[in-house]
Design an enzyme around this catalytic site. Sequence first.
Site, PDB file in Angstrom:
ATOM      1  N   GLY A  25     -21.005  15.754  14.058  1.00  0.00           N
ATOM      2  CA  GLY A  25     -21.299  15.073  15.313  1.00  0.00           C
ATOM      3  C   GLY A  25     -21.595  13.618  15.004  1.00  0.00           C
ATOM      4  N   SER A  26     -22.029  12.876  16.016  1.00  0.00           N
ATOM      5  CA  SER A  26     -22.251  11.439  15.821  1.00  0.00           C
ATOM      6  C   SER A  26     -23.333  11.153  14.788  1.00  0.00           C
ATOM      7  CB  SER A  26     -22.623  10.790  17.154  1.00  0.00           C
ATOM      8  OG  SER A  26     -23.732  11.458  17.744  1.00  0.00           O
ATOM      9  N   GLU A  28     -23.915  12.621  12.107  1.00  0.00           N
ATOM     10  CA  GLU A  28     -23.470  12.916  10.738  1.00  0.00           C
ATOM     11  C   GLU A  28     -22.448  11.908  10.218  1.00  0.00           C
ATOM     12  OE1 GLU A  28     -25.660  15.563  12.393  1.00  0.00           O
ATOM     13  OE2 GLU A  28     -23.620  15.480  13.206  1.00  0.00           O
ATOM     14  N   GLU A  47     -19.972  25.938  14.395  1.00  0.00           N
ATOM     15  CA  GLU A  47     -20.941  25.890  13.300  1.00  0.00           C
ATOM     16  C   GLU A  47     -21.231  27.268  12.696  1.00  0.00           C
ATOM     17  OE1 GLU A  47     -21.677  22.253  15.859  1.00  0.00           O
ATOM     18  OE2 GLU A  47     -21.294  24.401  16.212  1.00  0.00           O
ATOM     19  N   HIS A  70     -24.567  19.512  12.914  1.00  0.00           N
ATOM     20  CA  HIS A  70     -24.907  18.452  13.848  1.00  0.00           C
ATOM     21  C   HIS A  70     -26.273  18.708  14.489  1.00  0.00           C
ATOM     22  CE1 HIS A  70     -24.735  15.324  16.738  1.00  0.00           C
ATOM     23  NE2 HIS A  70     -24.376  16.062  17.764  1.00  0.00           N
ATOM     24  N   HIS A 281     -32.384  50.989   8.753  1.00  0.00           N
ATOM     25  CA  HIS A 281     -31.751  50.543   9.993  1.00  0.00           C
ATOM     26  C   HIS A 281     -32.204  51.432  11.152  1.00  0.00           C
ATOM     27  CE1 HIS A 281     -27.788  49.598  12.358  1.00  0.00           C
ATOM     28  NE2 HIS A 281     -28.852  49.074  12.911  1.00  0.00           N
ATOM     29  N   GLY A 401     -26.424  42.205   9.092  1.00  0.00           N
ATOM     30  CA  GLY A 401     -25.761  42.903  10.175  1.00  0.00           C
ATOM     31  C   GLY A 401     -25.286  41.995  11.293  1.00  0.00           C
TER      32      GLY A 401
END
Length: 525
Positions: A25-26, A28, A47, A70, A281, A401
Site C-alpha cells: 500500500g502507500s 510501504e 494479504e 499494508h 479438537h 485449522g
Amino acid sequence: MTTVHQACYEILREQGLTTFFGNPGSNELPFLKDFPKDFRYILGLHEGTVLGMADGFAQANGKPALVNLHSAAGTGNAMGALTNAWNSHTPLVVTAGQQVRSMVGVEALLANVDAASLPRPLVKWSCEPTCAQEVPLALSRAIHTAATPAKGPVYLSVPYDDWKEEVKPGVEHLVSRRVELAGLPSPDTLYSLARRLEQASNPVMVVGPDVDACGANGSAVELAEKLSMPVWMAPSAPRCSFPTSHPCFRGLLPAGIASISRLLDGYDLVLVVGAPVFRYHQYEPGDYLPKGTRLIAITCDINEATRAPMGDAIIADIALTLRMLCETTNKASRPMPLSLSRPEPAPERPGPLAPERVFDILDEVAPHDAIYVNESTSTTNILWKRLRMTEQGSYYFAAAGGLGFALPAAVGIQLAKPDRRVIGVIGDGSANYGIQALWTAAQYNIPAIFVILKNGTYGALRWFAGVLQVEDVPGLDVPGIDFCALARGYGVQAMRAASSDSLRQSLQQALASKSPVLIEVETLA
C-alpha cells in the site's frame, strides 16, 4: 550518509532474507524504493494469500521469510493465515508500513493505532520502534527472534518517513550478527531418559511436526527401530515426521481425549517428540492417559511444555536430543512391531470418484519424493492411510485449522523446493479462501499442481454436524463453482477429471509440465 533504508537492506541481505512476499500500500512504497536487483518480490493479490505463500516458503526452507503488509488493514487481512504460522512454528518477519510519525497521534487515514498490539497473541514479538534510528536494531532483533526455537512469526511496524533518516554510528555491527540456541539436555537428563526408555516394557513414540521441521525424521526412525517402538503421528499433524510405509508406523492419532487414551492403552511409557501434548479438537472427555501409563515430551517450545495437562517435559533441541538418544540407548530385545496391512485398492465405480480412489491414483502416479499440501480436511484420514510419504518434508497441513492455507502454501513450498513436485490436495470449500494464489503461480511460473476435490459441500462441517447432532443447519453446501474457469481466468492451465483414467492422464500431463496446473475432480460427498 547511510540511511535507515540502506542499513536495513544490508541486514536483510546478510541474513539471507532476499525474497519478499507482499501486497503493498502507500505506506510501504518508501520501503520498496530502489528495490535491489539481488532481491525478489513475490506479489500476492490478498494479504492472506501473501502470508500463506510465505508460510509455505519458510517452512520448506527452515529459515525466516519476509512478509510486507499494508498497515492495519493489510495486517487484519492476514491474521487468519497468521494463526497457522503461529501454530506451525513458522519463522516469519512480518513488516507493515505505518503513517508518518507526526500523523499517527491524530489517527490520520492509514495510521495503525497501537500497531504493536494488533497481531498479538499470534506473534513471538511485536514492535514499533520509538524513533527512526532504532529501526535497524528492531529489524535485527525480529530476524533472530523469529529464527530461534521455538521459531515463529514476529511483527514490525515502521512509519514510512523513517526510511530516509540517517542511522546512528555502530549500525554496521548488526549486519553479520549470529544468534544460536544451544539446546542439548544435560548428560544426567539424557542418561535418565535413555534408561527410562530401556526399562519400559512396552513404550510407544508419538512424533510431531517439529521433528520434520528440524530434519530429524531419520533419527526418529533409528530410535524407533532401536527400541522396537510403534510410532504414531500426533493428532492434526501439520507435517509428516515418520515414513508412512515403515513397519513401526501406526497412523495419525485422532484429536479427542478419550480416543487418544484408548489407543495408548497398554503402553507403559509414551515418548512424545516435537508435538504439543496434545492438540485436541472435538470435545471428547475422558482420561488424558490410561491408568499406569507415563508420558515424557521433548519439545522446543516452553509454552507447549508448560500447558500440557499431563506428563513430564524436556525443552531442548529436538534434532540433537534424538541423535544423542540414539547413541546412548541400548537396543531392545523385543521383536519389531508388525507392519500394518495397507488398505485394499478402492474399486472403480461409475460417477464421481471416491476420495480413496483419488489417493490411490496419486500414490501410483506421483514421484516418491512428491510434497503434498493438504486442505481437504474431510479426507485427511484417508490421505494418511493411502499415500506413501517417505521423504523429509513431504507433507504440510494448516497447523491451526484455518482455511486458505494449502493453495498459497503450495506456491511458496514449490518456490522453495524447485527440484521436487508439490501437489496441493484441496477441497472445494477450502480452495476459495486462497484462490488468488493461482495468479501468483501463473505470473511467476511456479509449477505447483492443484488437485481440487469437488463435492459441493463443506465435508468436515457435515461430519461435525453429525457429531454434534445439528444436521439441519444452513450454509454447509457450496455448489456451482467452476474451478477450471477460475484457474484459466488467473492464467493457470486447468483440466477436469471425471474418471480414474482421466485423473491419471491429467496428473501425468501436469507432472510433465513446467507450469502450474489445476485439476478439478468431482468426488463423492
